[in-house]
Design an enzyme around this catalytic site. Sequence first.
Site, PDB file in Angstrom:
ATOM      1  N   ARG A 159     -20.334  65.650  51.711  1.00 13.83           N
ATOM      2  CA  ARG A 159     -19.209  64.724  51.920  1.00 13.83           C
ATOM      3  C   ARG A 159     -18.502  64.463  50.584  1.00 13.83           C
ATOM      4  NH1 ARG A 159     -21.548  59.857  54.375  1.00 13.83           N
ATOM      5  NH2 ARG A 159     -21.490  61.062  56.307  1.00 13.83           N
TER       6      ARG A 159
ATOM      7  N   ARG B 284     -20.066  53.343  49.178  1.00  9.82           N
ATOM      8  CA  ARG B 284     -19.528  54.637  49.592  1.00  9.82           C
ATOM      9  C   ARG B 284     -18.011  54.662  49.414  1.00  9.82           C
ATOM     10  NH1 ARG B 284     -23.361  56.631  54.518  1.00  9.82           N
ATOM     11  NH2 ARG B 284     -25.366  56.131  53.544  1.00  9.82           N
TER      12      ARG B 284
ATOM     13  N   LYS C 259     -26.712  51.291  52.629  1.00 10.43           N
ATOM     14  CA  LYS C 259     -25.345  51.697  52.326  1.00 10.43           C
ATOM     15  C   LYS C 259     -24.406  50.495  52.295  1.00 10.43           C
ATOM     16  CE  LYS C 259     -24.672  52.924  57.191  1.00 10.43           C
ATOM     17  NZ  LYS C 259     -24.441  54.041  58.118  1.00 10.43           N
TER      18      LYS C 259
ATOM     19  N   LYS D  53     -20.007  49.453  52.322  1.00 11.74           N
ATOM     20  CA  LYS D  53     -18.686  49.988  52.635  1.00 11.74           C
ATOM     21  C   LYS D  53     -17.596  48.958  52.354  1.00 11.74           C
ATOM     22  CE  LYS D  53     -20.550  53.131  56.138  1.00 11.74           C
ATOM     23  NZ  LYS D  53     -20.504  53.591  57.540  1.00 11.74           N
TER      24      LYS D  53
ATOM     25  N   CYS E 236     -18.135  60.921  66.648  1.00  8.20           N
ATOM     26  CA  CYS E 236     -18.894  61.382  65.493  1.00  8.20           C
ATOM     27  C   CYS E 236     -19.299  62.839  65.693  1.00  8.20           C
ATOM     28  CB  CYS E 236     -20.121  60.505  65.277  1.00  8.20           C
ATOM     29  SG  CYS E 236     -21.417  60.769  66.505  1.00  8.20           S
TER      30      CYS E 236
ATOM     31  N   CYS F  19     -26.382  66.765  63.279  1.00  8.77           N
ATOM     32  CA  CYS F  19     -26.857  65.445  62.857  1.00  8.77           C
ATOM     33  C   CYS F  19     -28.288  65.213  63.342  1.00  8.77           C
ATOM     34  CB  CYS F  19     -25.950  64.353  63.395  1.00  8.77           C
ATOM     35  SG  CYS F  19     -26.508  62.689  62.919  1.00  8.77           S
TER      36      CYS F  19
ATOM     37  N   CYS G  50     -25.503  58.534  68.641  1.00  6.56           N
ATOM     38  CA  CYS G  50     -26.662  57.648  68.501  1.00  6.56           C
ATOM     39  C   CYS G  50     -26.156  56.230  68.311  1.00  6.56           C
ATOM     40  CB  CYS G  50     -27.564  58.087  67.342  1.00  6.56           C
ATOM     41  SG  CYS G  50     -26.930  57.668  65.697  1.00  6.56           S
TER      42      CYS G  50
ATOM     43  N   CYS H 294     -21.144  55.557  63.633  1.00 14.37           N
ATOM     44  CA  CYS H 294     -20.275  56.154  62.619  1.00 14.37           C
ATOM     45  C   CYS H 294     -18.812  56.207  63.046  1.00 14.37           C
ATOM     46  CB  CYS H 294     -20.777  57.548  62.259  1.00 14.37           C
ATOM     47  SG  CYS H 294     -22.372  57.547  61.405  1.00 14.37           S
TER      48      CYS H 294
END
Length: 584
Positions: free
Chosen positions: A90, A159, A227, A229, A449, A455, A494, A498
């Site tokens: 990414r 991120r 994470k 954001k 996603c 994934c 899932c 995302c």
Amino acid sequence: MAASDRYNIDRSQDITQPVEELHPNETIKAESNFLRGHIEDSLADPITGSLLGDDHQLTKFHGIYQQDDRDLRDERRRKKLEPAHSFMIRVRLPGGVCQPDQWLKLDELARTHANNTLRLTTRQTFQFHGVLKRDLKATMQGIHAALLDTIAACGDDNRGVMATPLPDYDAVHQQVYPVAKAVSDHLLPRSRAYHEIWLDEEPLHKGAGQVDENEEPIYGKTYLPRKFKIGFAVPPVNDVDIYTQDIGFIAITNGETLEGFNVAVGGGMGRTDNEPSTYPQLGRVIGFCRPDQAVDVAEKIVTIQRDHGNRYDRKVARMKYTIDHHGLDWFVDELQERLGWSLEAAREHPAFETSQDRFGWSQNLDGTWNYTLFVENGRVQDTDSHSMMTGLRELAGMLRGDLRITGNQNLIVAKIPQDQVDAVWEILERHGILAVTDRSHVRRHSMACVAFPTCPLAMAESERYFPHFMTKVENLLAECGLGDTPIVMRMTGCNNGCARPYVAEVGFSGRAPGKYNFYLGGGFHGQRLNKPYMENVDEDTILGELRPMFERYAAEGEAGEAFGDFVIRAGYISAVNDGREFNA
């Protein structure tokens, strides 16, 4: 040094938890020598297509996820072969801004080392899929040659920073992007591990075990618990889903002057099925800061999460849980103590009206033009019906403007000079890209996603399946007399969210092959969470439930009433304005 200092632990969270019960990732980070680990040894091992030991956890901080082809997993297991490992990479791309020569280089890398496609993500950047271990270093060096990098595109750090991607559409947009980029640059990890491993930079410390304890002044040795954001939005358009961010900066303007930002904190999408202590959450506005204060505000908020986030249970380690555990008032007090000054009271701003992109043409202050085109689920590829990847390669080769990825996985061909407008139009038309953009509103409002086949978290299809499902939704809307009604629908393979399904008017998250959780009642412009409506249901059940809802919406919906608002008024679901009500 006390263990609680070493790991930046707030022991007040749960005094019954001993240090040895820290999540294993905390030890991996602490012992990684600032993200170096043994990655170079892993890359040099020719026996396996995977990384060794825990290195796959550390490469996330370098923007790399280890994956395998799940379509082949069972077959390879039967043949006693290791999984068909490959890697997702990414790119870090603040605000989604990409120069044409950078696009050409990334396109070349996708065709040389990846799976011959580019993926535009929901966080305004690129992903490569299918990169083999032997090609990792060459791909990373190719990204560097394009004057780009992948630092902190994944991992327990801040991120990529999102920002409303409209170019110089007005003076305010001109002023917001530099602030977003400054925040992104300031919060980058300082470790030179990335440069040493991928770019062959000589280590600063060559002796075994030599570590500069000040190498990460913001993050420390164990970085963040999870994470993080950040996004910037300019009302009335919420195209970055500002309330889903750990920090959301909402532009406050006076005419064409950017006065500052309302600061929202504690948003986040991830949750875990059958874990009622986990939930999506909306950011809450805590005050106002000036543009020159935004970097300081962002840094201090990150350090609060560093010091007080849960390092025992990653399921509840995001900042939304830190705030909900300690309370919003505590968080504001802690922030203002670290800042040494107080946020001003939040200011009024125009109401958000949409979370969607403005497709088609728009003009900038300087007379240049932009064309926003639809890229279904962000996948740039050539198909039988259109040659999008080839067409955009041709376009980037002649364009004197730039290209900008939106938070909805679409693309803006931006700042097109007047004398190139006709040429751009001809390329888009010749390659069938205009036809792709001319889709229904419900499809253009949709996102999915990646999910299968790569994934490792996916439990059901998403990107590969969602276009077929949307065709059935389009037909159903037509049959119910709703024509081209805009409804925000999103799907993930899932529960991690995302594609931000939990703020969609209709959302889905995968539970098993062909089975999904079904959510209703999100806000049309991202202002409200949805709520679980049905669990573990298949396509026939979902469409069977949507039909009578659509029929009632067509008959009883009020003028201008969004579908997410209607299903609440009609009693199908209750409104959720706080994530702690999501599972209630």
